[in-house]
Motif scaffolding. Structure first.
Motif, PDB file in Angstrom:
ATOM      1  N   LEU A  67     -44.653  37.175  45.050  1.00  0.00           N
ATOM      2  CA  LEU A  67     -45.565  37.823  46.241  1.00  0.00           C
ATOM      3  C   LEU A  67     -44.354  38.116  47.542  1.00  0.00           C
ATOM      4  O   LEU A  67     -43.398  37.196  47.745  1.00  0.00           O
ATOM      5  CB  LEU A  67     -46.575  37.329  46.786  1.00  0.00           C
ATOM      6  N   CYS A  68     -44.496  39.122  48.232  1.00  0.00           N
ATOM      7  CA  CYS A  68     -44.262  39.262  49.562  1.00  0.00           C
ATOM      8  C   CYS A  68     -45.443  38.552  50.377  1.00  0.00           C
ATOM      9  O   CYS A  68     -46.377  39.258  50.480  1.00  0.00           O
ATOM     10  CB  CYS A  68     -43.934  40.670  49.971  1.00  0.00           C
ATOM     11  N   VAL A  69     -45.258  37.854  51.329  1.00  0.00           N
ATOM     12  CA  VAL A  69     -46.000  37.110  52.146  1.00  0.00           C
ATOM     13  C   VAL A  69     -45.700  37.133  53.612  1.00  0.00           C
ATOM     14  O   VAL A  69     -44.525  36.455  54.129  1.00  0.00           O
ATOM     15  CB  VAL A  69     -46.092  35.860  51.706  1.00  0.00           C
ATOM     16  N   SER A  70     -46.160  38.005  54.369  1.00  0.00           N
ATOM     17  CA  SER A  70     -45.918  38.141  55.723  1.00  0.00           C
ATOM     18  C   SER A  70     -47.041  37.546  56.460  1.00  0.00           C
ATOM     19  O   SER A  70     -48.133  38.348  56.422  1.00  0.00           O
ATOM     20  CB  SER A  70     -45.663  39.505  56.000  1.00  0.00           C
ATOM     21  N   ILE A  71     -46.927  36.823  57.449  1.00  0.00           N
ATOM     22  CA  ILE A  71     -47.982  35.968  58.464  1.00  0.00           C
ATOM     23  C   ILE A  71     -47.621  36.351  59.779  1.00  0.00           C
ATOM     24  O   ILE A  71     -46.629  36.465  60.459  1.00  0.00           O
ATOM     25  CB  ILE A  71     -47.987  34.566  58.100  1.00  0.00           C
ATOM     26  N   ASN A  72     -48.916  36.785  60.608  1.00  0.00           N
ATOM     27  CA  ASN A  72     -49.071  37.173  62.094  1.00  0.00           C
ATOM     28  C   ASN A  72     -47.908  38.200  62.492  1.00  0.00           C
ATOM     29  O   ASN A  72     -48.434  39.388  62.122  1.00  0.00           O
ATOM     30  CB  ASN A  72     -48.803  35.844  62.806  1.00  0.00           C
ATOM     31  N   LYS A  86     -52.386  28.699  58.568  1.00  0.00           N
ATOM     32  CA  LYS A  86     -53.180  27.892  59.642  1.00  0.00           C
ATOM     33  C   LYS A  86     -54.442  28.619  59.892  1.00  0.00           C
ATOM     34  O   LYS A  86     -54.472  29.835  59.565  1.00  0.00           O
ATOM     35  CB  LYS A  86     -52.291  27.696  60.750  1.00  0.00           C
ATOM     36  N   ASP A  87     -55.358  28.192  60.666  1.00  0.00           N
ATOM     37  CA  ASP A  87     -56.465  28.708  61.020  1.00  0.00           C
ATOM     38  C   ASP A  87     -56.123  29.760  61.967  1.00  0.00           C
ATOM     39  O   ASP A  87     -55.418  29.655  62.842  1.00  0.00           O
ATOM     40  CB  ASP A  87     -57.513  27.694  61.792  1.00  0.00           C
ATOM     41  N   GLY A  88     -56.624  30.885  61.735  1.00  0.00           N
ATOM     42  CA  GLY A  88     -56.436  32.134  62.506  1.00  0.00           C
ATOM     43  C   GLY A  88     -55.260  32.948  62.158  1.00  0.00           C
ATOM     44  O   GLY A  88     -55.126  34.022  62.780  1.00  0.00           O
ATOM     45  N   ASP A  89     -54.679  32.644  60.943  1.00  0.00           N
ATOM     46  CA  ASP A  89     -53.619  33.537  60.705  1.00  0.00           C
ATOM     47  C   ASP A  89     -54.133  34.691  59.886  1.00  0.00           C
ATOM     48  O   ASP A  89     -55.190  34.896  59.239  1.00  0.00           O
ATOM     49  CB  ASP A  89     -52.597  32.479  59.575  1.00  0.00           C
ATOM     50  N   ILE A  90     -53.126  35.726  60.168  1.00  0.00           N
ATOM     51  CA  ILE A  90     -53.406  36.939  59.095  1.00  0.00           C
ATOM     52  C   ILE A  90     -52.524  36.870  58.317  1.00  0.00           C
ATOM     53  O   ILE A  90     -51.116  36.869  58.708  1.00  0.00           O
ATOM     54  CB  ILE A  90     -53.599  38.240  59.841  1.00  0.00           C
ATOM     55  N   VAL A  91     -52.493  37.076  56.973  1.00  0.00           N
ATOM     56  CA  VAL A  91     -51.621  37.021  55.950  1.00  0.00           C
ATOM     57  C   VAL A  91     -51.602  38.250  54.918  1.00  0.00           C
ATOM     58  O   VAL A  91     -52.443  38.709  54.377  1.00  0.00           O
ATOM     59  CB  VAL A  91     -51.897  35.843  55.124  1.00  0.00           C
ATOM     60  N   VAL A 112     -57.808  34.589  57.806  1.00  0.00           N
ATOM     61  CA  VAL A 112     -57.758  33.279  57.414  1.00  0.00           C
ATOM     62  C   VAL A 112     -58.474  32.498  58.503  1.00  0.00           C
ATOM     63  O   VAL A 112     -57.817  32.236  59.507  1.00  0.00           O
ATOM     64  CB  VAL A 112     -56.531  32.467  56.877  1.00  0.00           C
ATOM     65  N   GLY A 113     -59.388  31.808  58.160  1.00  0.00           N
ATOM     66  CA  GLY A 113     -60.193  31.173  59.020  1.00  0.00           C
ATOM     67  C   GLY A 113     -60.745  31.804  60.184  1.00  0.00           C
ATOM     68  O   GLY A 113     -61.416  32.874  60.121  1.00  0.00           O
ATOM     69  N   ASN A 114     -60.740  31.311  61.287  1.00  0.00           N
ATOM     70  CA  ASN A 114     -61.499  31.977  62.668  1.00  0.00           C
ATOM     71  C   ASN A 114     -60.357  32.644  63.355  1.00  0.00           C
ATOM     72  O   ASN A 114     -59.397  32.409  64.190  1.00  0.00           O
ATOM     73  CB  ASN A 114     -61.716  30.833  63.682  1.00  0.00           C
ATOM     74  N   VAL A 115     -60.111  34.119  62.917  1.00  0.00           N
ATOM     75  CA  VAL A 115     -59.355  34.985  63.491  1.00  0.00           C
ATOM     76  C   VAL A 115     -59.891  35.582  64.716  1.00  0.00           C
ATOM     77  O   VAL A 115     -61.090  36.072  64.729  1.00  0.00           O
ATOM     78  CB  VAL A 115     -58.828  35.812  62.266  1.00  0.00           C
ATOM     79  N   SER A 116     -58.991  35.957  65.624  1.00  0.00           N
ATOM     80  CA  SER A 116     -59.144  36.610  66.923  1.00  0.00           C
ATOM     81  C   SER A 116     -59.845  38.048  66.523  1.00  0.00           C
ATOM     82  O   SER A 116     -59.494  38.674  65.712  1.00  0.00           O
ATOM     83  CB  SER A 116     -57.964  36.587  67.948  1.00  0.00           C
ATOM     84  N   GLU A 117     -60.726  38.334  67.713  1.00  0.00           N
ATOM     85  CA  GLU A 117     -61.295  39.944  67.556  1.00  0.00           C
ATOM     86  C   GLU A 117     -60.271  40.767  67.614  1.00  0.00           C
ATOM     87  O   GLU A 117     -60.192  41.563  67.082  1.00  0.00           O
ATOM     88  CB  GLU A 117     -62.346  39.928  68.733  1.00  0.00           C
ATOM     89  N   MET A 226     -45.908  40.303  68.547  1.00  0.00           N
ATOM     90  CA  MET A 226     -47.419  40.270  68.260  1.00  0.00           C
ATOM     91  C   MET A 226     -47.811  40.727  66.821  1.00  0.00           C
ATOM     92  O   MET A 226     -46.613  40.941  66.053  1.00  0.00           O
ATOM     93  CB  MET A 226     -47.828  41.610  69.205  1.00  0.00           C
ATOM     94  N   ALA A 227     -49.026  40.495  66.567  1.00  0.00           N
ATOM     95  CA  ALA A 227     -49.294  40.871  64.865  1.00  0.00           C
ATOM     96  C   ALA A 227     -48.977  41.918  64.468  1.00  0.00           C
ATOM     97  O   ALA A 227     -49.168  43.095  65.059  1.00  0.00           O
ATOM     98  CB  ALA A 227     -50.695  40.354  64.998  1.00  0.00           C
ATOM     99  N   SER A 228     -48.909  41.974  62.988  1.00  0.00           N
ATOM    100  CA  SER A 228     -48.788  43.260  62.356  1.00  0.00           C
ATOM    101  C   SER A 228     -49.807  43.121  61.126  1.00  0.00           C
ATOM    102  O   SER A 228     -49.826  42.104  60.652  1.00  0.00           O
ATOM    103  CB  SER A 228     -47.262  43.461  61.768  1.00  0.00           C
ATOM    104  N   ALA A 229     -50.063  44.271  60.692  1.00  0.00           N
ATOM    105  CA  ALA A 229     -51.097  44.384  59.322  1.00  0.00           C
ATOM    106  C   ALA A 229     -50.391  45.353  58.406  1.00  0.00           C
ATOM    107  O   ALA A 229     -49.643  46.395  58.746  1.00  0.00           O
ATOM    108  CB  ALA A 229     -52.273  44.614  59.721  1.00  0.00           C
ATOM    109  N   HIS A 230     -50.974  45.159  57.112  1.00  0.00           N
ATOM    110  CA  HIS A 230     -50.304  46.055  56.042  1.00  0.00           C
ATOM    111  C   HIS A 230     -51.046  46.100  54.919  1.00  0.00           C
ATOM    112  O   HIS A 230     -51.839  45.017  54.287  1.00  0.00           O
ATOM    113  CB  HIS A 230     -48.863  45.387  55.570  1.00  0.00           C
TER     114      HIS A 230
END
Length: 259
Positions: A67-72, A86-91, A112-117, A226-230
């Motif tokens: 896997l390629c795993v990229s967090i936050n 961790k709680d609040g991570d995007i993975v 994962v967990g309580n992620v910010s809006e 700052m966060a990134s999504a994929h």
């Protein structure tokens, strides 16, 4: 040179892509606060091999994992570590598999967990960008139409669209022609033709579009932290229209059971 695929080849690609989709479903079942990404990697490798397939990333360009795993703030190409999520991570989990000589390549970013809006909106918009790009993948359009509409949607929300990393053709090799940018000008680029098979993968940043390489020489992160999504799907042009070869169905079912 673009390698257009026959119907038979499209079906072989679909089978490989579906292995990856089911693997991401297994990851979705296991991912939670406290789990390490190395544990997720082991689950993915074991499942892929149980399907008479081979991990598509392991050893590719000397990459050390399944896997390629990229967090936050990591964009892509992070590798699994023995560190708990961790709680609040995007993975972001990007996975590949080889079945019958063809590749599947598919990605999903998990909350994962309580992620910010703020992060949750980024995930929603990035997934919308993927669907918007797929909808443009039809005969009569050009590759630039895909990137134009992805960029337009992302930037309408104030997000940065990564330039240095792009989608790609897929087939008997992981990365074929053409490149499929997530930005561009409408009506530009190569014409989309029957039998085109591509991986569309928007990489959208909460802040700047600029990126940096980390010291491990693999992980790519946002320059501003700052966060990134994929998100990524494999797509074929069949009867002139886009057809997804991969699916988020297994991920969504696994996540629904956790609620």
């Amino acid at each position: 040179m673009i390698k257009y695929k026959s119907r038979e080849e499209v079906e072989l690609l679909r089978e490989a892509a579906q292995v990856v989709s089911r693997t991401l479903g297994k990851v979705a079942e296991a991912i939670e606060v406290g789990v390490t990404t190395l544990e997720l990697d082991a689950i993915a490798e074991s499942y892929i091999r149980s399907q008479n397939a081979e991990p598509g990333f392991l050893g590719l360009y000397d990459f050390p994992n399944t896997l390629c795993v990229s967090i936050n703030d990591e964009v892509v190409h992070g590798y699994p570590r023995n560190e708990p999520i961790k709680d609040g991570d995007i993975v972001s989990i990007d996975c590949g598999a080889i079945l019958n000589g063809y590749y599947g390549d598919h990605a999903y970013t998990f909350a994962v967990g309580n992620v910010s809006e703020e992060k949750l909106k980024l995930l929603k918009v990035t997934q919308e960008c993927l669907e918007i790009g797929i909808a443009q993948t039809k005969v009569g359009n050009r590759l630039g139409d895909i990137g134009f509409h992805i960029q337009k949607h992302a930037e309408a929300h104030g997000y940065g669209v990564v330039r240095e990393l792009v989608g790609h053709g897929i087939g008997k090799t992981m990365h074929e022609e053409p490149q499929v940018p997530n930005y561009g000008r409408r009506g530009r680029g190569k014409k989309i033709k029957e039998g085109l098979t591509i991986a569309i993968e928007p990489m959208i940043n909460l802040g700047t579009k600029k990126i940096k390489y980390l010291e491990d020489n693999w992980t790519i992160a946002t320059l501003d932290g700052m966060a990134s999504a994929h998100f990524e799907h494999d797509v074929a042009v069949v009867d002139g229209m886009p057809e997804k070869l991969s699916t988020f169905e297994y991920v969504e079912k696994a996540l629904a059971k956790k609620k």
